[in-house]
Design a protein around this motif. Sequence first.
Motif, PDB file in Angstrom:
ATOM      1  N   SER A 205      -4.075  -8.246  -6.836  1.00 22.76           N
ATOM      2  CA  SER A 205      -4.111  -8.836  -5.493  1.00 22.76           C
ATOM      3  C   SER A 205      -5.062  -8.078  -4.582  1.00 22.76           C
ATOM      4  O   SER A 205      -5.299  -6.872  -4.757  1.00 22.76           O
ATOM      5  N   ALA A 206      -5.587  -8.815  -3.598  1.00 23.61           N
ATOM      6  CA  ALA A 206      -6.489  -8.206  -2.617  1.00 23.61           C
ATOM      7  C   ALA A 206      -5.775  -7.093  -1.862  1.00 23.61           C
ATOM      8  O   ALA A 206      -6.363  -6.030  -1.594  1.00 23.61           O
ATOM      9  N   GLY A 207      -4.506  -7.304  -1.527  1.00 25.52           N
ATOM     10  CA  GLY A 207      -3.766  -6.293  -0.765  1.00 25.52           C
ATOM     11  C   GLY A 207      -3.607  -5.004  -1.551  1.00 25.52           C
ATOM     12  O   GLY A 207      -3.782  -3.901  -1.013  1.00 25.52           O
ATOM     13  N   GLY A 208      -3.293  -5.149  -2.828  1.00 22.25           N
ATOM     14  CA  GLY A 208      -3.130  -3.952  -3.664  1.00 22.25           C
ATOM     15  C   GLY A 208      -4.434  -3.188  -3.774  1.00 22.25           C
ATOM     16  O   GLY A 208      -4.479  -1.952  -3.644  1.00 22.25           O
ATOM     17  N   GLN A 209      -5.516  -3.912  -3.974  1.00 27.99           N
ATOM     18  CA  GLN A 209      -6.807  -3.232  -4.104  1.00 27.99           C
ATOM     19  C   GLN A 209      -7.237  -2.602  -2.783  1.00 27.99           C
ATOM     20  O   GLN A 209      -7.845  -1.523  -2.768  1.00 27.99           O
ATOM     21  N   ALA A 210      -6.912  -3.272  -1.661  1.00 24.79           N
ATOM     22  CA  ALA A 210      -7.259  -2.694  -0.352  1.00 24.79           C
ATOM     23  C   ALA A 210      -6.587  -1.335  -0.199  1.00 24.79           C
ATOM     24  O   ALA A 210      -7.174  -0.384   0.328  1.00 24.79           O
ATOM     25  N   SER A 211      -5.363  -1.258  -0.650  1.00 22.68           N
ATOM     26  CA  SER A 211      -4.636   0.009  -0.534  1.00 22.68           C
ATOM     27  C   SER A 211      -5.308   1.095  -1.375  1.00 22.68           C
ATOM     28  O   SER A 211      -5.481   2.231  -0.922  1.00 22.68           O
ATOM     29  N   LEU A 212      -5.725   0.737  -2.592  1.00 21.56           N
ATOM     30  CA  LEU A 212      -6.369   1.737  -3.459  1.00 21.56           C
ATOM     31  C   LEU A 212      -7.742   2.128  -2.925  1.00 21.56           C
ATOM     32  O   LEU A 212      -8.174   3.278  -3.064  1.00 21.56           O
ATOM     33  N   LEU A 213      -8.422   1.162  -2.280  1.00 23.52           N
ATOM     34  CA  LEU A 213      -9.746   1.473  -1.727  1.00 23.52           C
ATOM     35  C   LEU A 213      -9.651   2.589  -0.689  1.00 23.52           C
ATOM     36  O   LEU A 213     -10.517   3.460  -0.628  1.00 23.52           O
ATOM     37  N   THR A 214      -8.586   2.584   0.108  1.00 25.17           N
ATOM     38  CA  THR A 214      -8.468   3.641   1.125  1.00 25.17           C
ATOM     39  C   THR A 214      -8.336   5.019   0.475  1.00 25.17           C
ATOM     40  O   THR A 214      -8.737   6.018   1.062  1.00 25.17           O
ATOM     41  N   LEU A 215      -7.779   5.064  -0.728  1.00 26.58           N
ATOM     42  CA  LEU A 215      -7.698   6.347  -1.436  1.00 26.58           C
ATOM     43  C   LEU A 215      -9.086   6.841  -1.811  1.00 26.58           C
ATOM     44  O   LEU A 215      -9.420   8.021  -1.676  1.00 26.58           O
ATOM     45  N   LEU A 216      -9.895   5.910  -2.314  1.00 28.56           N
ATOM     46  CA  LEU A 216     -11.240   6.295  -2.763  1.00 28.56           C
ATOM     47  C   LEU A 216     -12.166   6.606  -1.600  1.00 28.56           C
ATOM     48  O   LEU A 216     -13.174   7.285  -1.772  1.00 28.56           O
ATOM     49  N   GLU A 217     -11.805   6.109  -0.410  1.00 32.63           N
ATOM     50  CA  GLU A 217     -12.702   6.301   0.729  1.00 32.63           C
ATOM     51  C   GLU A 217     -12.467   7.624   1.436  1.00 32.63           C
ATOM     52  O   GLU A 217     -13.236   7.996   2.300  1.00 32.63           O
TER      53      GLU A 217
ATOM     54  N   ALA B 173      -1.344  19.292  10.361  1.00 36.37           N
ATOM     55  CA  ALA B 173      -1.686  18.222  11.302  1.00 36.37           C
ATOM     56  C   ALA B 173      -2.746  17.296  10.694  1.00 36.37           C
ATOM     57  O   ALA B 173      -2.720  16.077  10.895  1.00 36.37           O
ATOM     58  N   ARG B 174      -3.673  17.886   9.931  1.00 37.21           N
ATOM     59  CA  ARG B 174      -4.708  17.049   9.299  1.00 37.21           C
ATOM     60  C   ARG B 174      -4.088  16.165   8.223  1.00 37.21           C
ATOM     61  O   ARG B 174      -4.500  15.016   8.038  1.00 37.21           O
ATOM     62  N   LEU B 175      -3.115  16.723   7.486  1.00 34.01           N
ATOM     63  CA  LEU B 175      -2.456  15.922   6.451  1.00 34.01           C
ATOM     64  C   LEU B 175      -1.727  14.737   7.087  1.00 34.01           C
ATOM     65  O   LEU B 175      -1.823  13.597   6.616  1.00 34.01           O
ATOM     66  N   ALA B 176      -1.018  15.033   8.177  1.00 35.80           N
ATOM     67  CA  ALA B 176      -0.284  13.959   8.859  1.00 35.80           C
ATOM     68  C   ALA B 176      -1.255  12.904   9.379  1.00 35.80           C
ATOM     69  O   ALA B 176      -1.014  11.694   9.253  1.00 35.80           O
ATOM     70  N   ALA B 177      -2.364  13.379   9.937  1.00 40.16           N
ATOM     71  CA  ALA B 177      -3.348  12.439  10.483  1.00 40.16           C
ATOM     72  C   ALA B 177      -3.906  11.547   9.381  1.00 40.16           C
ATOM     73  O   ALA B 177      -4.196  10.363   9.602  1.00 40.16           O
ATOM     74  N   ALA B 178      -4.070  12.118   8.183  1.00 43.93           N
ATOM     75  CA  ALA B 178      -4.610  11.322   7.074  1.00 43.93           C
ATOM     76  C   ALA B 178      -3.651  10.196   6.711  1.00 43.93           C
ATOM     77  O   ALA B 178      -4.077   9.074   6.408  1.00 43.93           O
ATOM     78  N   ILE B 179      -2.341  10.487   6.764  1.00 42.83           N
ATOM     79  CA  ILE B 179      -1.352   9.440   6.466  1.00 42.83           C
ATOM     80  C   ILE B 179      -1.430   8.339   7.526  1.00 42.83           C
ATOM     81  O   ILE B 179      -1.432   7.148   7.210  1.00 42.83           O
TER      82      ILE B 179
ATOM     83  N   ALA C 252      -5.385   1.801   8.563  1.00 49.74           N
ATOM     84  CA  ALA C 252      -6.399   1.032   7.835  1.00 49.74           C
ATOM     85  C   ALA C 252      -5.758  -0.117   7.069  1.00 49.74           C
ATOM     86  O   ALA C 252      -6.383  -1.157   6.867  1.00 49.74           O
ATOM     87  N   LEU C 253      -4.498   0.087   6.670  1.00 50.29           N
ATOM     88  CA  LEU C 253      -3.836  -0.937   5.862  1.00 50.29           C
ATOM     89  C   LEU C 253      -2.998  -1.888   6.712  1.00 50.29           C
ATOM     90  O   LEU C 253      -2.420  -2.849   6.191  1.00 50.29           O
ATOM     91  N   ALA C 254      -2.950  -1.604   8.039  1.00 50.78           N
ATOM     92  CA  ALA C 254      -2.053  -2.373   8.905  1.00 50.78           C
ATOM     93  C   ALA C 254      -2.398  -3.860   8.880  1.00 50.78           C
ATOM     94  O   ALA C 254      -1.519  -4.715   8.949  1.00 50.78           O
ATOM     95  N   SER C 255      -3.686  -4.159   8.739  1.00 53.92           N
ATOM     96  CA  SER C 255      -4.088  -5.556   8.806  1.00 53.92           C
ATOM     97  C   SER C 255      -4.105  -6.221   7.427  1.00 53.92           C
ATOM     98  O   SER C 255      -4.547  -7.346   7.283  1.00 53.92           O
ATOM     99  N   THR C 256      -3.671  -5.498   6.387  1.00 57.89           N
ATOM    100  CA  THR C 256      -3.621  -6.118   5.061  1.00 57.89           C
ATOM    101  C   THR C 256      -2.173  -6.185   4.613  1.00 57.89           C
ATOM    102  O   THR C 256      -1.298  -5.523   5.185  1.00 57.89           O
ATOM    103  N   VAL C 257      -1.957  -6.974   3.566  1.00 64.03           N
ATOM    104  CA  VAL C 257      -0.609  -7.048   3.012  1.00 64.03           C
ATOM    105  C   VAL C 257      -0.263  -5.692   2.399  1.00 64.03           C
ATOM    106  O   VAL C 257       0.874  -5.221   2.466  1.00 64.03           O
TER     107      VAL C 257
ATOM    108  N   SER D  17       6.776   9.667   5.517  1.00 63.11           N
ATOM    109  CA  SER D  17       7.087   8.982   4.263  1.00 63.11           C
ATOM    110  C   SER D  17       7.135   7.475   4.476  1.00 63.11           C
ATOM    111  O   SER D  17       6.670   6.700   3.639  1.00 63.11           O
ATOM    112  N   ALA D  18       7.677   7.089   5.635  1.00 68.33           N
ATOM    113  CA  ALA D  18       7.817   5.660   5.921  1.00 68.33           C
ATOM    114  C   ALA D  18       6.461   4.989   6.120  1.00 68.33           C
ATOM    115  O   ALA D  18       6.339   3.774   5.988  1.00 68.33           O
ATOM    116  N   LEU D  19       5.438   5.790   6.460  1.00 65.73           N
ATOM    117  CA  LEU D  19       4.112   5.210   6.695  1.00 65.73           C
ATOM    118  C   LEU D  19       3.335   5.027   5.392  1.00 65.73           C
ATOM    119  O   LEU D  19       2.244   4.466   5.390  1.00 65.73           O
ATOM    120  N   HIS D  20       3.886   5.519   4.289  1.00 66.49           N
ATOM    121  CA  HIS D  20       3.151   5.437   3.018  1.00 66.49           C
ATOM    122  C   HIS D  20       2.960   3.979   2.620  1.00 66.49           C
ATOM    123  O   HIS D  20       3.778   3.119   2.912  1.00 66.49           O
TER     124      HIS D  20
END
Lengths: 430, 284
Positions: free
Chosen positions: A265-277, A346-352, A358-363, A422-425
């Motif tokens: 699915s596009a949503g699943g791939q969008a999520s993985l793309l943010t990891l690679l970016e 703080a940087r780790l939290a900001a990354a989450i 970035a994923l808010a607008s995708t499934v 954790s809830a934002l994952h």
Amino acid sequence: MTTPGRGGAAPAPAVLDLEDLGLDRGGHLLVERALAGLAPGERLAVSGRAPELAVHLRAWCRNQGHTLVDHPAPGSISGDEPGPPPAAAVTNGDRVEAWIVRGTAADDRWRGAQRTGAADPVRPGAVAETAASTWGVAARGALVEAGSPAFPFPLDHRSMVWTDDAPRYYRQAAAAQWDPATAVPWETPVDLPAEVEAAVIQVMTYLVENEQAALAVPARFLGRVHPHFREVVQVLAVQIADEARHVEVFTRRATLKGAELGRSSAGGQASLLTLLEEPDFALAHFLLSVLGEGTFLALLSFIERHAPDPVTAAVARLALADEARHVAFGMAHLGAVVTSDPGQRARLAAAIHRRHDALASTVGLNADVVDALVVLAAGSFTPRAVAEGFTRVQALEAEMADGRRRRLTRLGFSPGEAGALSALHTRNFM
Amino acid sequence: MATDGVLVMGAVAYDPKVVTIWEGFKDWFAGKGLGFDYVLYSNYDALVEALVAGQLDVAWNSPLAWVRAERLSRSGGGAVRAVAMRDTDCDLTSVVVVRSDGPVTQVEDLRGRRVGVGAVDSPQATLIPLSHLRSMGLAAGVDFDVVGHEIGVGKHGDHVGGEREAARALLDGRVDAACMIDGNHLLFSHEGTLAPGSTRILTQTPTYDHCNFTVGASAPGPLVERFTGLLLSMSYDDPEVRPLLDLEGLKAWRPGRTSGYGALALAVEEQGVYDDAGGLVRLP
Ligand SMILES: [Fe+2]
Ligand SMILES: [Fe+2]
């Protein structure tokens, strides 16, 4: 080689007898070894019976920056009095005799060379705070010639990449490699109801794309880590190989019955793309290994537990063992990061937060996967079985969130922060 | 010469690495405040003529190019000078090599046989060894046949190919002897062109010198002095300089000397390469 006693005003030269070995067959090694014991300007008397020795010594000395000097009278090679010119090497019967004055080129080349820590990472000073670009790909602990070319390894600070646990994780990883051809009971008959087989195929299809992402993320950083941090490079390299095997066995299970693969699915791939970016190594490692692969531990364990067939159970179990190591290494690395600089939290939290936004607008989720997990855990399509499967998947999601909270807490986040982060994952798990 | 405040050197492009070498020197000289530029020629005759005509300040000359530059400038009333040379260009020798299992055991045995040499204009693999054999009583073309290996003609034997071909011809039996620089006999043994023990050195020439930086009569003195001083200051323990020295094949620059060109000058006379005024007699 022997060094005769020193008599008279001038010290007698060291003496090397090459016997019948010529410089055309490795004789230079003996000459070099003998010269290494001398200071520049000191003399070495060389003799031998190789017919071309005189010619080759002259050429070799010229090339190496040593000097062939006028020689004593034939037969008096160990005498103290220099003989008359002009012969720099003389032939005495079938013996060639010559004097070499040691030059400085060999010393000059290694002046200013740098010892790059030590091979054994436990030795004090073995792993440098900063690895110089000019150390390049040299072995850690090697002596590197001054003027060596600069290599572009941007991850060159110990604080960016290193954990003292890396050598141990590499040893474990190397010892735990398994052969996909023999580790999985591929020959076991698998004959599932069509819908259950389809659910397994959908789950495997999802796993493969997640494994590809888990392979691509460390691969993007592998060539950027300075080779001085050898064990980190090695752990990442084996981790990439692990993911390659996971891709293989999940693909092979999906196609076991010759059916087509499932959906991506596009949503699943969008999520993985943010990891690679994610461009920062520590942040990418955090998102991938602590949160993503950490979440996958529960998922793979779930699949193994509820697998409808032994092949599915085996591939999940094998991947789970590797992923546990990836998560542990990620925890060790990020633990070192936040220990050396608590401000990094703080940087780790900001990354989450960034990834969440970035994923808010995708499934951000492949709904087919969750449904497939329910069917896989149900094992059949009776209402009672589906209800049971649904309950199990709900429990799985709670278990995943719990694991993330635990890991975030271990990295020093307060229970409140850990719960919120954790809830934002991503809802896509990885 | 061409540009004010810039010393212009000419060199022969015998290999693509020549560009790397002189670009490196140019950068290094610039860092030391010396304006330096270079012009590449495909052959030494054109290089020498440009030097004598004042189109260049300095030429990176082969020994044969030095001999010709010296004659051309002397006849024109000017004077060229050798200001620097490589340590590895001092006191070379050449050798005449035969097969160990062959019938030639002394120079006299070459009578009536074939002697393989390098390119026609190679001092080390042709001119000096043939002159050496002549001094031992055997005249090329009269007492023995000369078999040339014309690789890189015009480049005065800078290309090692001619010597290597002569060595191969010796092993193949196409010639009975081969001429080469002493270091190349060792090199060919190491690289496997000549198996160790397969050849024997029949005779070795007296020592001679090789390349030098030749300064033209009209070159600006202060720039030449700065150039020479900088060359002589280059140290092998300087990591910035060492790659340049390694590429050019030396450990240290030495002050130029012209005492080592007698054997070649004699060979030029005997073999009629140039006339007294440096004119081309036998076109290489
Ligand atoms: Fe994996
Ligand atoms: Fe993994």
